[in-house]
Motif scaffolding. Structure first.
Motif, PDB file in Angstrom:
ATOM      1  N   PRO A  46       0.831  -1.200   0.000  1.00 36.06           N
ATOM      2  CA  PRO A  46       0.000   0.000   0.000  1.00 36.06           C
ATOM      3  C   PRO A  46       0.874   1.262   0.000  1.00 36.06           C
ATOM      4  CG  PRO A  46      -0.829  -1.576   1.597  1.00 36.06           C
ATOM      5  CD  PRO A  46       0.496  -2.097   1.103  1.00 36.06           C
ATOM      6  N   LEU A  47       0.366   2.318  -0.623  1.00 41.20           N
ATOM      7  CA  LEU A  47       1.117   3.557  -0.795  1.00 41.20           C
ATOM      8  C   LEU A  47       1.733   4.070   0.499  1.00 41.20           C
ATOM      9  CD1 LEU A  47       2.026   6.013  -2.462  1.00 41.20           C
ATOM     10  CD2 LEU A  47      -0.256   6.989  -2.074  1.00 41.20           C
ATOM     11  N   ARG A  48       0.940   4.203   1.545  1.00 40.83           N
ATOM     12  CA  ARG A  48       1.474   4.734   2.806  1.00 40.83           C
ATOM     13  C   ARG A  48       2.598   3.855   3.353  1.00 40.83           C
ATOM     14  NH1 ARG A  48       0.617   8.321   6.886  1.00 40.83           N
ATOM     15  NH2 ARG A  48       1.342   7.624   8.917  1.00 40.83           N
ATOM     16  N   ASP A  49       2.414   2.542   3.314  1.00 45.15           N
ATOM     17  CA  ASP A  49       3.449   1.617   3.786  1.00 45.15           C
ATOM     18  C   ASP A  49       4.720   1.741   2.950  1.00 45.15           C
ATOM     19  OD1 ASP A  49       1.559   0.752   5.609  1.00 45.15           O
ATOM     20  OD2 ASP A  49       1.156  -1.139   4.578  1.00 45.15           O
ATOM     21  N   ALA A  50       4.549   1.946   1.638  1.00 48.34           N
ATOM     22  CA  ALA A  50       5.699   2.085   0.748  1.00 48.34           C
ATOM     23  C   ALA A  50       6.492   3.350   1.070  1.00 48.34           C
ATOM     24  CB  ALA A  50       5.231   2.109  -0.708  1.00 48.34           C
ATOM     25  N   VAL A  51       5.796   4.468   1.288  1.00 44.85           N
ATOM     26  CA  VAL A  51       6.472   5.726   1.634  1.00 44.85           C
ATOM     27  C   VAL A  51       7.155   5.588   2.991  1.00 44.85           C
ATOM     28  CG1 VAL A  51       6.114   8.176   2.195  1.00 44.85           C
ATOM     29  CG2 VAL A  51       4.973   7.161   0.203  1.00 44.85           C
ATOM     30  N   GLU A  52       6.495   4.944   3.921  1.00 44.58           N
ATOM     31  CA  GLU A  52       7.089   4.734   5.249  1.00 44.58           C
ATOM     32  C   GLU A  52       8.334   3.843   5.162  1.00 44.58           C
ATOM     33  OE1 GLU A  52       5.522   3.750   9.737  1.00 44.58           O
ATOM     34  OE2 GLU A  52       4.090   3.914   8.097  1.00 44.58           O
ATOM     35  N   ALA A  53       8.263   2.787   4.359  1.00 34.91           N
ATOM     36  CA  ALA A  53       9.422   1.895   4.185  1.00 34.91           C
ATOM     37  C   ALA A  53      10.587   2.650   3.560  1.00 34.91           C
ATOM     38  CB  ALA A  53       9.032   0.694   3.320  1.00 34.91           C
ATOM     39  N   SER A  57      14.212   3.378   5.560  1.00 30.68           N
ATOM     40  CA  SER A  57      15.299   2.524   5.092  1.00 30.68           C
ATOM     41  C   SER A  57      16.649   3.217   5.209  1.00 30.68           C
ATOM     42  CB  SER A  57      15.065   2.133   3.627  1.00 30.68           C
ATOM     43  OG  SER A  57      16.136   1.347   3.156  1.00 30.68           O
ATOM     44  N   PHE A  58      17.682   2.432   5.426  1.00 26.84           N
ATOM     45  CA  PHE A  58      19.045   2.962   5.453  1.00 26.84           C
ATOM     46  C   PHE A  58      19.658   2.971   4.054  1.00 26.84           C
ATOM     47  CE2 PHE A  58      18.458   1.366   9.819  1.00 26.84           C
ATOM     48  CZ  PHE A  58      18.668   2.568  10.484  1.00 26.84           C
ATOM     49  N   GLY A  75      16.491   8.556   0.179  1.00 24.64           N
ATOM     50  CA  GLY A  75      17.750   7.856   0.406  1.00 24.64           C
ATOM     51  C   GLY A  75      18.606   8.569   1.426  1.00 24.64           C
ATOM     52  N   PRO A  76      19.585   7.881   1.973  1.00 21.91           N
ATOM     53  CA  PRO A  76      20.458   8.474   2.985  1.00 21.91           C
ATOM     54  C   PRO A  76      21.271   9.633   2.401  1.00 21.91           C
ATOM     55  CG  PRO A  76      21.321   6.371   2.253  1.00 21.91           C
ATOM     56  CD  PRO A  76      19.969   6.530   1.615  1.00 21.91           C
ATOM     57  N   GLY A  77      21.399  10.683   3.188  1.00 24.39           N
ATOM     58  CA  GLY A  77      22.196  11.827   2.773  1.00 24.39           C
ATOM     59  C   GLY A  77      21.508  12.747   1.789  1.00 24.39           C
ATOM     60  N   ILE A  78      20.253  12.500   1.504  1.00 30.26           N
ATOM     61  CA  ILE A  78      19.514  13.343   0.567  1.00 30.26           C
ATOM     62  C   ILE A  78      18.717  14.361   1.368  1.00 30.26           C
ATOM     63  CG2 ILE A  78      17.711  13.378  -1.185  1.00 30.26           C
ATOM     64  CD1 ILE A  78      18.611  10.517  -1.868  1.00 30.26           C
ATOM     65  N   LYS A  79      18.967  15.636   1.116  1.00 29.68           N
ATOM     66  CA  LYS A  79      18.295  16.692   1.873  1.00 29.68           C
ATOM     67  C   LYS A  79      16.841  16.847   1.460  1.00 29.68           C
ATOM     68  CE  LYS A  79      22.180  19.622   2.965  1.00 29.68           C
ATOM     69  NZ  LYS A  79      22.794  20.932   2.785  1.00 29.68           N
ATOM     70  N   ASN A  80      16.595  16.899   0.177  1.00 26.16           N
ATOM     71  CA  ASN A  80      15.239  17.108  -0.320  1.00 26.16           C
ATOM     72  C   ASN A  80      14.764  15.860  -1.047  1.00 26.16           C
ATOM     73  OD1 ASN A  80      15.035  19.842   0.518  1.00 26.16           O
ATOM     74  ND2 ASN A  80      16.362  20.403  -1.173  1.00 26.16           N
TER      75      ASN A  80
END
Length: 87
Positions: A46-53, A57-58, A75-80
């Motif tokens: 589901p969309l919300r679960d995907a955004v949360e995952a 994630s590291f 992703g890690p180290g991405i400001k925006n």
């Protein structure tokens, strides 16, 4: 590629706002993840679960909402974090 990226500076840490922005942009309720993490890669959820995952994630994760047209990258180290949308 820059013309397809929409930064989410004000929404970056708010899962509900990101999910709503994707819905308004045409996302269906289920999305596919493309991820460096083999446990997430290829998963449909589901969309919300995907955004949360993606947000928790590291590793870098792309949420494919409408293949070739709409997705979300985190992703890690991405400001925006960004919504990718092609017309």
């Amino acid at each position: 590629m820059q013309e397809f990226l929409r930064p989410l500076a004000g929404l970056a840490s708010n899962i509900s706002s990101i999910t709503e922005e994707l819905r308004v942009s045409g996302s269906p309720e289920e999305c596919v993840l493309i991820a460096a993490d083999p446990e997430l890669d290829g998963a449909t959820m589901p969309l919300r679960d995907a955004v949360e995952a993606a947000s928790s994630s590291f590793e870098a994760v792309f949420v494919s909402c409408v293949p070739g047209r709409l997705g979300y990258f985190d992703g890690p180290g991405i400001k925006n974090y960004a919504i990718v949308q092609a017309n």
